[in-house]
Structure formats: C-alpha cells, structure tokens
Design a protein around this motif. Structure first.
Motif, PDB file in Angstrom:
ATOM      1  N   ARG A  11      71.467 -64.228  41.261  1.00  0.00           N
ATOM      2  CA  ARG A  11      71.681 -65.717  41.394  1.00  0.00           C
ATOM      3  C   ARG A  11      70.600 -66.641  40.839  1.00  0.00           C
ATOM      4  O   ARG A  11      70.555 -67.939  40.719  1.00  0.00           O
ATOM      5  CB  ARG A  11      71.786 -65.967  42.829  1.00  0.00           C
ATOM      6  N   GLU A  13      68.135 -68.666  38.311  1.00  0.00           N
ATOM      7  CA  GLU A  13      68.249 -69.697  37.201  1.00  0.00           C
ATOM      8  C   GLU A  13      68.024 -68.909  35.966  1.00  0.00           C
ATOM      9  O   GLU A  13      68.444 -69.538  34.922  1.00  0.00           O
ATOM     10  CB  GLU A  13      67.555 -71.044  37.288  1.00  0.00           C
ATOM     11  N   GLU A  14      66.983 -68.226  35.965  1.00  0.00           N
ATOM     12  CA  GLU A  14      66.738 -67.327  34.525  1.00  0.00           C
ATOM     13  C   GLU A  14      67.660 -66.298  34.345  1.00  0.00           C
ATOM     14  O   GLU A  14      67.843 -65.329  34.868  1.00  0.00           O
ATOM     15  CB  GLU A  14      65.251 -66.609  35.170  1.00  0.00           C
ATOM     16  N   LYS A  15      68.293 -66.660  33.206  1.00  0.00           N
ATOM     17  CA  LYS A  15      69.595 -65.998  32.781  1.00  0.00           C
ATOM     18  C   LYS A  15      69.022 -64.532  32.404  1.00  0.00           C
ATOM     19  O   LYS A  15      69.792 -63.485  32.984  1.00  0.00           O
ATOM     20  CB  LYS A  15      70.114 -66.302  31.369  1.00  0.00           C
ATOM     21  N   ALA A  18      68.803 -62.611  35.655  1.00  0.00           N
ATOM     22  CA  ALA A  18      70.028 -62.330  36.315  1.00  0.00           C
ATOM     23  C   ALA A  18      70.708 -61.439  35.619  1.00  0.00           C
ATOM     24  O   ALA A  18      71.380 -60.473  36.510  1.00  0.00           O
ATOM     25  CB  ALA A  18      70.837 -63.742  36.244  1.00  0.00           C
ATOM     26  N   TYR A  19      70.754 -61.350  34.282  1.00  0.00           N
ATOM     27  CA  TYR A  19      71.367 -60.212  33.656  1.00  0.00           C
ATOM     28  C   TYR A  19      70.635 -58.929  33.823  1.00  0.00           C
ATOM     29  O   TYR A  19      71.881 -58.062  34.401  1.00  0.00           O
ATOM     30  CB  TYR A  19      71.311 -60.540  32.220  1.00  0.00           C
ATOM     31  N   ALA A  46      78.018 -68.298  37.843  1.00  0.00           N
ATOM     32  CA  ALA A  46      77.142 -67.882  36.591  1.00  0.00           C
ATOM     33  C   ALA A  46      77.880 -67.766  35.087  1.00  0.00           C
ATOM     34  O   ALA A  46      78.227 -66.265  35.138  1.00  0.00           O
ATOM     35  CB  ALA A  46      76.218 -66.658  36.860  1.00  0.00           C
ATOM     36  N   GLU A  47      78.024 -68.750  34.264  1.00  0.00           N
ATOM     37  CA  GLU A  47      79.219 -68.430  33.115  1.00  0.00           C
ATOM     38  C   GLU A  47      78.274 -67.200  32.285  1.00  0.00           C
ATOM     39  O   GLU A  47      79.065 -66.420  31.702  1.00  0.00           O
ATOM     40  CB  GLU A  47      79.269 -69.655  32.426  1.00  0.00           C
ATOM     41  N   SER A  48      77.102 -67.178  32.153  1.00  0.00           N
ATOM     42  CA  SER A  48      76.397 -66.174  31.451  1.00  0.00           C
ATOM     43  C   SER A  48      76.719 -64.642  31.917  1.00  0.00           C
ATOM     44  O   SER A  48      76.490 -63.683  31.109  1.00  0.00           O
ATOM     45  CB  SER A  48      74.921 -66.393  31.414  1.00  0.00           C
ATOM     46  N   LEU A  49      76.952 -64.613  33.100  1.00  0.00           N
ATOM     47  CA  LEU A  49      77.496 -63.349  33.558  1.00  0.00           C
ATOM     48  C   LEU A  49      78.890 -62.821  33.712  1.00  0.00           C
ATOM     49  O   LEU A  49      79.214 -61.702  33.948  1.00  0.00           O
ATOM     50  CB  LEU A  49      76.929 -63.066  34.929  1.00  0.00           C
TER      51      LEU A  49
END
Length: 162
Positions: A11, A13-15, A18-19, A46-49
């Motif tokens: 969760r 903020e650091e993508k 999180a990845y 989290a769109e990046s995930l």
C-alpha cells in the motif's frame, strides 16, 4: 507474520516498494492466501499494480472459489481499465471462472476498443457454450477489423478454444 507486513508495504506510495511487496506475496504462494481480499482492494486503489495483482491472486489463492468472485466483482466495475485487469485474472482460472462468461460477453458486445481482445482471450480460456460465444467473438472480430484493431489472432485463438 510476513503477509501483513508485505500488504502494508504494497500500500506504499513508493511504486517500486509496492511492486516488490506484491511479488514477495506471490513467492509465498498459498501461504499468503489470506491476502486475496487485500490484493483485490489494491487493484482498485493502486493503478500501477492492476496488471500484477491477477498473477498474485493465481499464486496466492489458486482455488477459484476465493479469487473468482472477487475478480468477477471487478469485471463489473465501471472503470474499464480495472475490468480489463480483472479479465486477465479470470482467464487464468479457465473453466472454474464460468460465472464470468455472461459478463464477458456483455462487455464484448458493448465495447469497441482494444480491451475486447482481452475479453475474447478470457472467453477462450474459460470456455462455455460455443453456440453463444463464437457468434459474439465473430462480431467483435469484425468490429475490430473495421477500426483497424490488431486483435485478429486473439479472436481466432479464442474461437478455436471456445
């Protein structure tokens, strides 16, 4: 104990963090089964995930009874990108995701963009009544060809599997 800590990091903020946290959950496999509902929530927030989470669900919750209802809920979401990401996860479960067929057909009939290839691919992987699925796939293929879409191979593969 690792699952709650990894979910907290997912969760972040650091993508990149999180990845990597989601990748670590995948590595835990079924031992991280309890993470499935949180992973679904991450798809929403989290769109990046979004495109990693279906693979994480496959690894952590390989039983369709856990993941498919959660993915089906996302498939119905008005956010087309979120629905598209959920589609990938549903296709992974094959015939165990048959409950998604009506919604996938509905999306394939209603939409006319590059997401249709993903819906077609999931239908081919899930299977079902070919007499219903194949005509919808043929129509979607025609619409894709008219707009210059490059999904012809996906549609043809899906029709062969259906």
């Amino acid at each position: 104990r690792a699952v709650p800590a990894l979910l907290a990091l997912a969760r972040s903020e650091e993508k990149a963090d999180a990845y990597e946290a989601v990748r670590a959950l995948m590595a835990l496999g079924p031992a991280a089964r309890s993470a499935a509902p949180d992973l679904i929530r991450l798809m929403r927030t989290a769109e990046s995930l979004r495109y990693l989470v279906p693979s994480a669900l496959e690894a952590t919750a390989p039983e369709a009874k856990v993941a498919v209802p959660l993915l089906l809920e996302l498939l119905r979401d008005p956010d087309k990108d979120l629905a598209s990401a959920a589609t990938r996860g549903l296709g992974v479960f094959g015939a165990k995701a048959r409950a998604a067929v009506p919604v996938l057909l509905e999306r394939l009939l209603a939409e006319d963009d590059d997401r249709c290839g993903g819906y077609a691919d999931a239908l081919g992987r899930i299977g079902g009544d070919a007499g219903v699925i194949v005509p919808v796939l043929v129509g979607a293929l025609r619409r894709a060809a008219e707009r210059g879409g490059e999904e012809e191979d996906v549609f043809n593969d899906s029709m062969q599997r259906a």
